[in-house]
Design an enzyme around this catalytic site. Structure first.
Site, short mmCIF file in Angstrom:
data_model
loop_
_atom_site.label_atom_id
_atom_site.label_comp_id
_atom_site.label_asym_id
_atom_site.label_seq_id
_atom_site.Cartn_x
_atom_site.Cartn_y
_atom_site.Cartn_z
CD GLU A 99 -26.64 -11.52 -30.81
OE1 GLU A 99 -27.43 -11.76 -29.89
OE2 GLU A 99 -25.84 -10.57 -30.80
CG ASP A 100 -30.73 -10.40 -30.47
OD1 ASP A 100 -29.56 -10.38 -30.92
OD2 ASP A 100 -31.16 -9.50 -29.73
CG ASP A 103 -27.19 -4.11 -37.19
OD1 ASP A 103 -27.67 -4.04 -38.33
OD2 ASP A 103 -27.05 -3.12 -36.46
CG PHE A 152 -34.10 -0.39 -34.69
CD1 PHE A 152 -32.71 -0.45 -34.68
CD2 PHE A 152 -34.78 -0.65 -33.51
CE1 PHE A 152 -32.02 -0.74 -33.51
CE2 PHE A 152 -34.11 -0.94 -32.33
CZ PHE A 152 -32.72 -0.98 -32.34
CG ASP A 159 -33.41 -3.30 -26.55
OD1 ASP A 159 -32.66 -3.95 -27.30
OD2 ASP A 159 -33.04 -2.28 -25.93
P1 IMP Z 1 -23.89 -5.83 -34.16
O1 IMP Z 1 -22.73 -5.91 -33.24
O2 IMP Z 1 -23.96 -4.52 -34.89
O3 IMP Z 1 -24.01 -7.00 -35.11
O4 IMP Z 1 -25.17 -5.76 -33.30
C1 IMP Z 1 -25.65 -6.76 -32.60
C2 IMP Z 1 -26.53 -6.31 -31.48
O5 IMP Z 1 -27.18 -5.06 -31.71
C3 IMP Z 1 -27.61 -7.33 -31.35
O6 IMP Z 1 -27.23 -8.28 -30.42
C4 IMP Z 1 -28.80 -6.53 -30.92
O7 IMP Z 1 -28.84 -6.54 -29.52
C5 IMP Z 1 -28.54 -5.13 -31.40
N1 IMP Z 1 -29.33 -4.85 -32.62
C6 IMP Z 1 -28.91 -4.81 -33.89
N2 IMP Z 1 -29.91 -4.54 -34.75
C7 IMP Z 1 -31.01 -4.42 -33.98
C8 IMP Z 1 -32.41 -4.18 -34.28
O8 IMP Z 1 -32.85 -4.01 -35.43
N3 IMP Z 1 -33.23 -4.15 -33.20
C9 IMP Z 1 -32.80 -4.34 -31.91
N4 IMP Z 1 -31.54 -4.59 -31.61
C10 IMP Z 1 -30.65 -4.63 -32.63
MG MG Z 2 -28.07 -8.65 -28.67
#
Ligand code: IMP
Ligand code: MG
Length: 175
Positions: A99-100, A103, A152, A159
């Site tokens: 995963e990138d 969050d 962000f 993106d």
């Molecule tokens: P989560 O489910 O909230 O952990 O979010 C994960 C997904 O949200 C990641 O796979 C990203 O694609 C996107 N995401 C979360 N934070 C960022 C950010 O700072 N920049 C860009 N994409 C983000």
């Molecule tokens: Mg993602």
């Protein structure tokens, strides 16, 4: 970089390269004899995964899922949508999710839960970046590149409204 207005470099290409090398050696140590299935979460992980697998010199297989929790912009919807699901059989496999950024944790928790139910031999998580200040559900990251501040981020696959994925560095957007 820095040629685009409102962007500030957080992690340079050189920072990222050395983290990817370190992660590749940790993953090699643990998976070289396990023929793992690496699952990249699209779209954000495409660049990280491409750089990572080039440094893994042992048998492995690749799979992708496309999950989306963002409607648009910077706010998570809190719900994970499966845009494209798994095609490979995961039962009995050693699976490493790539995963990138983690969050809220909702996306990776969803996928790891799903994998467990499908009776994988093991499932672990490799994430390039972690934003722990925003966590809503627990997520154990087994292989981590960087802990990042609550900003962000864009670039190196990440993106904002589908823009900036092609930047070689990881930057943050001015508030
Ligand atoms: P989560 O489910 O909230 O952990 O979010 C994960 C997904 O949200 C990641 O796979 C990203 O694609 C996107 N995401 C979360 N934070 C960022 C950010 O700072 N920049 C860009 N994409 C983000
Ligand atoms: Mg993602």
């Amino acid at each position: 970089m820095g040629s685009q207005a409102g962007l500030h470099k957080l992690l340079s290409r050189a920072d990222i390269d050395s983290a990817v090398k370190r992660l590749a050696s940790e993953i090699t140590r643990d998976y070289h004899d396990k023929n793992p299935l690496l699952i990249g979460i699209l779209k954000g992980s495409f660049m990280f995964l491409a750089d990572l697998v080039r440094l893994l010199d042992f048998p492995l297989e690749l799979e992708f899922v496309r999950l989306s929790s963002y409607g648009s912009g910077r706010q998570t919807s809190g719900k994970v949508k499966v845009v494209q699901g798994l095609r490979s059989v995961v039962r009995g496999r050693h699976v490493l999710v790539v995963e990138d950024i983690v969050d809220t944790g909702i996306t990776v928790a969803f996928l790891l839960d799903y994998l467990k139910k499908k009776k994988t031999a093991s499932q672990r998580l490799c994430a390039l970046t972690d934003k722990p200040s925003r966590r809503r559900v627990p997520a154990d990251i087994d292989y981590l590149g960087f802990t990042v501040p609550d900003k962000f981020l864009v670039g190196y696959g990440l993106d904002c409204d589908e823009k900036y994925r092609n930047l070689p560095d990881i930057c943050y957007l001015e508030e």
